[in-house]
Enzyme design. Structure first.
Site, PDB file in Angstrom:
ATOM      1  N   ARG A   1     -19.661  55.900   8.957  1.00 52.87           N
ATOM      2  CA  ARG A   1     -19.008  56.584   7.835  1.00 52.87           C
ATOM      3  C   ARG A   1     -19.997  57.560   7.210  1.00 52.87           C
ATOM      4  O   ARG A   1     -21.131  57.201   6.897  1.00 52.87           O
ATOM      5  CB  ARG A   1     -18.577  55.576   6.781  1.00 52.87           C
ATOM      6  CG  ARG A   1     -17.991  56.279   5.581  1.00 52.87           C
ATOM      7  CD  ARG A   1     -17.514  55.335   4.535  1.00 52.87           C
ATOM      8  NE  ARG A   1     -18.606  54.796   3.753  1.00 52.87           N
ATOM      9  CZ  ARG A   1     -18.433  53.837   2.857  1.00 52.87           C
ATOM     10  NH1 ARG A   1     -17.240  53.305   2.676  1.00 52.87           N
ATOM     11  NH2 ARG A   1     -19.447  53.400   2.149  1.00 52.87           N
TER      12      ARG A   1
ATOM     13  N   HIS B   1     -20.791  45.289  -5.796  1.00 54.43           N
ATOM     14  CA  HIS B   1     -21.908  45.633  -4.934  1.00 54.43           C
ATOM     15  C   HIS B   1     -22.630  44.389  -4.416  1.00 54.43           C
ATOM     16  O   HIS B   1     -22.857  44.218  -3.210  1.00 54.43           O
ATOM     17  CB  HIS B   1     -22.869  46.539  -5.724  1.00 54.43           C
ATOM     18  CG  HIS B   1     -24.055  46.991  -4.930  1.00 54.43           C
ATOM     19  ND1 HIS B   1     -25.254  46.317  -4.975  1.00 54.43           N
ATOM     20  CD2 HIS B   1     -24.209  48.000  -4.059  1.00 54.43           C
ATOM     21  CE1 HIS B   1     -26.107  46.926  -4.172  1.00 54.43           C
ATOM     22  NE2 HIS B   1     -25.497  47.952  -3.612  1.00 54.43           N
TER      23      HIS B   1
ATOM     24  N   CYS C   1     -11.103  48.178   7.278  1.00 56.60           N
ATOM     25  CA  CYS C   1     -12.541  47.915   7.218  1.00 56.60           C
ATOM     26  C   CYS C   1     -12.983  47.488   5.826  1.00 56.60           C
ATOM     27  O   CYS C   1     -14.161  47.351   5.565  1.00 56.60           O
ATOM     28  CB  CYS C   1     -13.347  49.115   7.708  1.00 56.60           C
ATOM     29  SG  CYS C   1     -13.136  50.559   6.666  1.00 56.60           S
TER      30      CYS C   1
ATOM     31  N   ARG D   1       0.842  -1.207   0.000  1.00 55.43           N
ATOM     32  CA  ARG D   1       0.000   0.000   0.000  1.00 55.43           C
ATOM     33  C   ARG D   1       0.875   1.254   0.000  1.00 55.43           C
ATOM     34  O   ARG D   1       2.002   1.225   0.490  1.00 55.43           O
ATOM     35  CB  ARG D   1      -0.921  -0.003   1.227  1.00 55.43           C
ATOM     36  CG  ARG D   1      -2.166  -0.825   0.944  1.00 55.43           C
ATOM     37  CD  ARG D   1      -3.125  -0.869   2.095  1.00 55.43           C
ATOM     38  NE  ARG D   1      -2.715  -1.879   3.027  1.00 55.43           N
ATOM     39  CZ  ARG D   1      -2.822  -1.757   4.338  1.00 55.43           C
ATOM     40  NH1 ARG D   1      -3.298  -0.666   4.860  1.00 55.43           N
ATOM     41  NH2 ARG D   1      -2.449  -2.725   5.125  1.00 55.43           N
TER      42      ARG D   1
ATOM     43  N   GLU E   1      -8.208  55.327   1.960  1.00 56.95           N
ATOM     44  CA  GLU E   1      -8.518  54.430   0.846  1.00 56.95           C
ATOM     45  C   GLU E   1      -8.020  54.969  -0.486  1.00 56.95           C
ATOM     46  O   GLU E   1      -8.367  54.449  -1.537  1.00 56.95           O
ATOM     47  CB  GLU E   1     -10.010  54.080   0.810  1.00 56.95           C
ATOM     48  CG  GLU E   1     -10.948  55.244   0.993  1.00 56.95           C
ATOM     49  CD  GLU E   1     -12.413  54.820   1.110  1.00 56.95           C
ATOM     50  OE1 GLU E   1     -12.749  53.658   0.851  1.00 56.95           O
ATOM     51  OE2 GLU E   1     -13.224  55.707   1.449  1.00 56.95           O
TER      52      GLU E   1
ATOM     53  N   THR F   1      -9.642  49.005   2.278  1.00 58.23           N
ATOM     54  CA  THR F   1      -8.786  48.294   1.324  1.00 58.23           C
ATOM     55  C   THR F   1      -9.496  47.917   0.029  1.00 58.23           C
ATOM     56  O   THR F   1      -8.841  47.480  -0.909  1.00 58.23           O
ATOM     57  CB  THR F   1      -8.174  47.043   1.985  1.00 58.23           C
ATOM     58  OG1 THR F   1      -9.229  46.355   2.666  1.00 58.23           O
ATOM     59  CG2 THR F   1      -7.090  47.424   2.953  1.00 58.23           C
ATOM     60  N   ASN F   2     -10.814  48.091  -0.018  1.00 54.79           N
ATOM     61  CA  ASN F   2     -11.490  47.831  -1.301  1.00 54.79           C
ATOM     62  C   ASN F   2     -11.088  48.917  -2.298  1.00 54.79           C
ATOM     63  O   ASN F   2     -10.584  48.642  -3.383  1.00 54.79           O
ATOM     64  CB  ASN F   2     -13.016  47.848  -1.146  1.00 54.79           C
ATOM     65  CG  ASN F   2     -13.502  46.823  -0.149  1.00 54.79           C
ATOM     66  OD1 ASN F   2     -12.837  45.822   0.070  1.00 54.79           O
ATOM     67  ND2 ASN F   2     -14.643  47.076   0.460  1.00 54.79           N
ATOM     68  N   ASP F   3     -11.333  50.172  -1.893  1.00 53.37           N
ATOM     69  CA  ASP F   3     -10.964  51.268  -2.787  1.00 53.37           C
ATOM     70  C   ASP F   3      -9.451  51.373  -2.921  1.00 53.37           C
ATOM     71  O   ASP F   3      -8.929  51.677  -3.992  1.00 53.37           O
ATOM     72  CB  ASP F   3     -11.551  52.593  -2.285  1.00 53.37           C
ATOM     73  CG  ASP F   3     -12.960  52.802  -2.814  1.00 53.37           C
ATOM     74  OD1 ASP F   3     -13.149  52.645  -4.033  1.00 53.37           O
ATOM     75  OD2 ASP F   3     -13.867  53.082  -2.009  1.00 53.37           O
TER      76      ASP F   3
ATOM     77  N   ARG G   1     -22.040  51.834   6.690  1.00 54.15           N
ATOM     78  CA  ARG G   1     -22.138  52.585   5.422  1.00 54.15           C
ATOM     79  C   ARG G   1     -23.512  53.242   5.392  1.00 54.15           C
ATOM     80  O   ARG G   1     -24.509  52.580   5.126  1.00 54.15           O
ATOM     81  CB  ARG G   1     -21.988  51.637   4.242  1.00 54.15           C
ATOM     82  CG  ARG G   1     -20.622  50.969   4.094  1.00 54.15           C
ATOM     83  CD  ARG G   1     -20.686  49.955   2.966  1.00 54.15           C
ATOM     84  NE  ARG G   1     -19.389  49.555   2.478  1.00 54.15           N
ATOM     85  CZ  ARG G   1     -18.805  48.378   2.760  1.00 54.15           C
ATOM     86  NH1 ARG G   1     -19.402  47.506   3.546  1.00 54.15           N
ATOM     87  NH2 ARG G   1     -17.627  48.076   2.236  1.00 54.15           N
TER      88      ARG G   1
END
Ligand code: PEP
Ligand code: MG
Length: 846
Positions: free
Chosen positions: A587, A424, A800, A76, A714, A736-738, A531
Site C-alpha cells: 500500500r 494504533h 484487509c 442429578r 475504505e 474495513t477499519n476506515d 503498510r
C-alpha cells in the site's frame, strides 16, 4: 413406564434424547448401551420437571417401583448442554432412622451415620431451605453428629425429619426443579449461552454407597490431561467416600495410576483399576469423545455413575480432536469442526497458566492475545533501554502513535489508557504478536509522574512488574505462571486438514521482514497489506522524511526522496525474497504527513538543527500542517494527488526491487495499492504516474515486468462508485477499519472509551471494529463488490482491515465470494480454521 416418554427407566431403547431429557440422561443411555455397569436410572424429561416446578406431583409409585425398596437414591441435573450446569446433586435419598439401623449392621455404624448425615444436611439446605450455618457448630462425625443435625433440623423447621423415601424424593425433585427456574440460575446459564427457556431434566439413580465393607470409595478418571490434552490418566479416588468427595481440597485422595508421590488405586485395587481403564477407553471410542468417568467402587466392584465430556483448555481441545481423528474415531473434517477458531488464538501465544492465581487489577479491551510479564516503562526510549539490558518490559502509554513503534518492538506487552480494537496500539500489537490491552480507563494513568493507580488504590511505578493478558483483557500484578505457545505437530496437522477444506485464500498484513517471516511460518498465501509508512519511523529515516516534508519545491522534495529510495527498495527486496513469489500487496503511503513531525520542543530543536532553520520556522510549519480532523484530512491518495513525488519514489522502489528480487529468486508480480480512494479521477491520476514510473524502470533496466495496480476501498463513496473505479484496477481491497469508521462516523481511536457501554446497552451487538457489522458496513461491501464486478467481472476482491482475522467477518466475505481475506500474521491460523469450518458446513448444507 417404558411407554411414558416423560418419566422413563433408562434402557437401551428408552425414548431418551438430549433435547427432551438432557445431556446427562442421553449419555447414561449410551453407557447402558455399551453394557457398562451403570446403576438403574430413571430419567425425567424437561416437561416432567417443568410440571413439578409448577406444583404437579409426579407419579411416584411408577418411579419407585423401578428401584429396590431397600436402595438409596440420588438425583442429578440433566440440562440439554452439560456446560449450562444445574442444581447440585442430592445423594442418599431414602436414608431414615430405620435404614440407619439396618445399614449400621451391614456397613458399620460410622459409615451409615455418614450417609444419613450427608442427606440430612443437603435436604435441610436444598429442600427445607435452611441456612447452611445451622450446621456450623456441629463438628463431630458419626452418630453424635447425626443426632445433632437431626435435632437442628427439627428445631429450625418444627417438624421431624421426613422418614418416607417417596416424600423425601418429591421434596428433592421439587426443589431442584424450582432452583432451575430461579433468576440467578437463569442468568448464570444464559451467560454460558443457554437460551432463556432452556429446559432441565433430572435423573434419579440407585445409589452405590461408596462406603461399607471391602474396598469402597468414589472417584473420577479421565485418560487425558485437561490442560495439555496429552494422554495421561488423571483423576482421584477416595476410599469410603461418595459423589465428588475425592476432588475436595483437604482430603487424602489416592492417585489413580502408580505414582511416586503417594499411594494409588492401582495398588489398592488393581483389578478395579484395570477394569476402569478399559471402560474409559471404550467410552472414548464409542462416544467419540474424551470422557471423565465418575465411578464408585463397592466391595471391590466398579460401577459407572456418569460420564461427562472432559473439561479442556484450548490446547487440550485441539490435541483431543486431532488424536481422535488420527486413530480413526472421528473423521478429519469433524476434528476441524470441533476446534473453536477463537480459542485457537490462545494457542499461538504464551498464556497465563489456567491454574495460576490471578491478581487482577482491572479488565479492559484485550486487543492482542497472549500474555507477557515485564517491568513497567512509560516511554519508548525506556523500552529500548530496557530491551538493551535484556529486561522484559511492558510499555505503558496513554495511547500509542507511530513514534512508539520502536518502543513496541522493544517491549513484551503494551498497555494503553485509550483506544479500541483498531487503534494504533491494537493494530501494531496484533501485527507483532505482542500482548496488548487498550482502553484501560479503570486505571489512573499519570504518565508524566510515571505512575499507575489501580482501581483498588495500589500504585505501580517504573520497574514494577505487571502481566498483560491480552487474551482476557486482564491487567495482573506480578508474574503468574505461564503456559508456552503450542505450535506443535498437532497444530500443524489440524492446519493441514483445514487447508484441504478451505475455499477462500488467507493472506497476512505484514509490514516488516519479521512480520513476513511470521506470515510464512503460519502459511499465509501472500501479503494482503504492507503498510509502508511504518518503514519510515526508523530514526535514520525519520529525519530524511522530515526534510522531505519541509522541502519547499517539488524538485527539492524529489531530491530528498532520492535518499529514501534505496532504503525503501531494500525493504521490498526483503519482503519479496521472504515471500518467494507469493503475492505481495504494497500500500502506498497513507497517513497524514504531520504524524512524522516532532511534537516536543526538543524534537523541534533537533529538526531545526538538521535543516539549518530557526526553531520558530519549524514550529510555524508544524503548526501550519496540523489538521482539525487528520483522519479525514490530507492523507492516503490525497497525498498521492497533491504531493505525487512520494508515490513516485515508492513505485520506483517497488519496481526496482521486483527486478532485483527475481534475479536469483522466484518471479515477482508486485501489487501496488492506492489507499483512501473516493473518486475515479484520483485513481486515474495516480495510475498514470505509476505507469510512467514502471515504463521508466523497465526501459532503464532493459527488462519487462508485470505489476497489478489496485485500490483500497475504505470510504463509503468508493463502495458506491465501485462501478466506475473497478475498470481502472486489477483488485479492490476493502479496508474495513476506515470503512467502519466512516460508515458509523465513529473514531477508531476514541470509540474504545464508550464502546463497552454501547455493547452493554445493546446499541451495538458487538464492537464493529472487531466483528464486521453485517447490516451497514456489510451492506456497503456487498454493494461495492456487486458494482465493481458488474463493471469488471474478474476484479480481485478482498478484505484487509482487522476484520480479516475474525471468523464471523470471514463468513461475510466468503458469502460475498471474495477471493481472500488478509489479517495480522498471528491471526492467519485462526482465519484458516474458520474458513475451513465455513466451507465444511456449507458443504454439509448448514
Ligand atoms: C483499513 O482502514 O481497514 C486498513 C486496513 O488500513 P489502516 O488500518 O492502515 O487504516
Ligand atoms: Mg485505512
Amino acid at each position: 413406564m417404558q411407554n411414558n416418554p416423560h418419566t422413563t427407566l433408562i434402557t437401551t431403547d428408552a425414548p431418551v434424547t438430549a433435547n427432551t431429557h438432557g445431556g446427562r440422561a442421553k449419555c447414561l443411555q449410551r453407557l447402558v448401551r455399551l453394557d457398562l455397569p451403570v446403576p438403574r436410572t430413571v430419567a425425567l424429561s424437561f416437561d416432567a420437571v417443568h410440571q413439578i416446578a409448577e406444583g404437579e406431583v409426579p407419579n411416584l409409585a411408577a418411579i419407585l417401583e423401578q428401584f429396590d425398596p431397600a436402595s438409596l437414591l440420588c438425583v442429578r441435573p440433566s440440562s440439554e448442554d452439560p456446560d449450562w450446569g444445574g442444581p447440585g446433586a442430592v445423594l442418599n435419598i431414602g436414608m431414615n432412622d430405620a435404614r440407619y439401623v439396618d445399614l449400621s449392621d451391614t456397613m458399620g455404624a460410622e459409615a451409615a451415620a455418614a450417609l444419613y448425615l450427608r442427606f440430612v444436611q443437603s435436604y435441610a439446605i436444598h429442600v427445607a431451605r435452611l441456612d447452611a450455618d445451622v450446621f456450623d457448630d456441629i463438628d463431630m462425625d458419626g452418630s453424635e453428629g447425626l443426632g445433632h443435625s437431626l435435632r437442628a433440623y427439627e428445631d429450625e423447621t418444627d417438624e421431624a425429619f421426613p422418614q418416607d423415601r417417596g416424600e423425601q424424593l418429591i421434596g428433592v425433585l421439587r426443589s431442584m426443579a424450582r432452583a432451575w427456574d430461579g433468576t440467578s440460575a437463569r442468568l448464570l446459564r444464559q451467560a454460558k449461552g443457554a437460551p432463556a427457556d432452556a429446559g432441565l431434566g433430572l435423573v434419579i439413580q440407585e445409589m452405590i454407597p461408596g462406603v461399607g465393607q471391602g474396598e469402597c470409595g468414589s472417584g473420577v478418571l479421565q485418560l487425558v490431561d485437561s490442560t495439555t490434552g496429552m494422554q495421561q490418566i488423571t483423576g482421584r479416588y477416595l476410599s469410603q467416600s461418595q459423589g465428588r468427595d475425592a476432588l475436595g481440597e483437604d482430603v487424602a485422595a489416592l492417585f489413580l495410576e502408580k505414582d511416586p508421590r503417594g499411594p494409588s488405586l492401582e495398588e489398592v485395587a488393581p483389578k478395579a483399576f484395570a477394569e476402569l481403564k478399559e471402560q474409559a477407553a471404550l467410552m472414548r471410542e464409542k462416544l467419540r469423545e474424551e470422557m471423565q468417568v465418575e465411578f464408585v467402587i463397592q466391595n471391590g466392584n466398579v460401577h459407572i455413575l456418569d460420564g461427562v465430556r472432559v473439561q479442556r483448555s484450548a490446547r487440550a481441545a485441539m490435541r483431543i480432536a486431532v488424536r481422535l481423528a488420527e486413530d480413526g474415531t472421528i473423521p478429519q473434517q469433524e476434528a476441524v469442526m470441533r476446534v473453536d477458531p477463537h480459542a485457537l488464538n490462545e494457542l499461538l501465544h504464551r498464556q497465563v497458566h489456567p491454574d495460576a492465581r490471578r491478581d487482577v487489577l482491572t479488565t479492559a479491551i484485550g486487543a492482542s492475545p497472549g500474555a507477557s510479564t515485564g517491568k513497567i516503562v512509560f516511554t519508548s526510549a525506556e523500552a529500548q533501554a530496557s530491551a538493551a539490558r535484556g529486561e522484559a518490559c511492558v510499555l505503558v502509554r496513554r495511547e500509542t502513535s507511530p513514534e512508539d513503534v520502536r518502543g513496541m518492538h522493544a517491549a513484551v506487552a503494551v498497555l494503553t489508557e485509550k483506544g479500541g480494537m483498531t487503534s494504533h496500539a491494537a493494530v501494531i500489537g496484533r501485527g507483532l504478536g505482542l500482548p496488548c490491552i487498550v482502553g484501560a480507563s479503570g486505571i489512573r494513568f499519570q504518565t508524566k509522574k510515571k505512575m499507575l493507580t489501580a482501581p483498588d488504590g495500589r500504585v505501580f511505578k517504573t520497574g514494577d512488574v505487571l502481566t498483560i493478558d491480552g487474551s482476557s483483557g486482564q491487567v495482573l500484578a506480578g508474574q503468574p505462571a505461564m503456559l508456552e505457545a503450542a505450535l506443535d505437530d498437532c497444530f500443524q496437522t489440524l492446519m493441514a486438514w483445514a487447508d484441504s477444506e478451505r475455499d477462500i485464500d488467507i493472506r497476512a498484513n505484514a509490514d516488516t521482514p519479521a512480520d513476513a517471516q511470521t506470515a510464512r511460518n503460519f502459511e499465509a498465501q501472500g501479503i494482503g497489506l504492507c503498510r509502508t509508512e511504518h518503514m519510515f519511523f526508523d530514526p535514520g529515516r525519520l529525519i530524511v522524511m522530515r526534510e522531505m516534508i519541509f522541502a519547499q519545491t517539488s524538485s527539492g522534495r524529489a531530491a530528498v526522496l532520492e535518499r529514501l529510495l534505496p532504503m525503501q527498495r531494500e525493504d521490498f527486496v526483503q519482503l519479496f525474497r521472504i515471500m518467494e513469489g507469493k503475492p505481495v500487496c504494497i500500500r502506498l503511503f497513507d497517513p497524514p504527513l504531520h504524524e512524522f513531525l516532532p511534537t516536543t520542543r526538543t524534537g523541534q530543536r533537533e529538526l531545526a538543527e538538521a535543516l539549518d532553520l530557526p526553531v520558530s520556522d519549524v514550529e510555524r510549519r508544524v503548526a501550519a500542517m496540523s489538521e482539525y480532523n487528520p483522519m479525514l484530512g490530507l492523507r492516503g491518495v490525497r497525498l498521492g494527488v497533491t504531493v505525487p513525488e512520494i508515490y513516485d519514489m515508492q513505485a520506483r522502489a517497488i519496481f526496482e526491487a521486483t527486478l532485483e528480487a527475481r534475479q536469483n529468486g522466484a518471479a515477482v508480480v508486485p501489487e501496488v495499492m492506492i489507499p483512501l480512494v473516493s473518486a475515479k479521477r484520483e485513481v486515474e491520476l495516480v495510475k498514470s504516474r505509476i505507469d510512467t514510473v514502471a515504463a521508466a524502470v523497465a526501459s532503464e533496466q532493459g527488462q519487462e515486468f508485470d505489476y497489478r495496480l489496485g485500490v483500497m476501498v475504505e470510504t463509503p463513496r468508493a463502495c458506491l462508485r465501485a462501478e466506475e473505479i473497478a475498470p481502472q484496477t486489477a483488485f479492490m481491497s476493502f479496508g474495513t477499519n476506515d470503512l467502519t469508521q466512516m460508515t458509523y462516523g465513529l473514531s477508531r481511536d476514541d470509540a474504545g472509551r464508550f464502546m463497552s457501554d454501547y455493547v452493554r446497552q445493546g446499541v451495538f451487538s458487538e464492537d464493529p471494529f472487531h466483528v464486521l457489522d453485517p447490516d451497514g458496513v456489510g451492506e456497503l461491501l456487498k454493494l461495492g463488490a456487486e458494482r465493481g464486478r458488474s463493471a469488471k467481472p474478474d476484479v480481485t476482491l478482498s478484505v484487509c482491515g482487522e476484520h480479516g482475522g475474525n471468523p464471523e467477518s470471514i463468513a461475510i466475505c466468503r458469502d460475498l465470494g471474495f477471493d481472500y481475506v488478509s489479517c495480522s500474521p498471528f491471526r492467519v491460523p485462526v482465519a484458516r480454521l474458520a474458513a475451513a469450518q465455513l466451507a465444511i458446513s456449507s458443504r454439509l448444507g448448514g
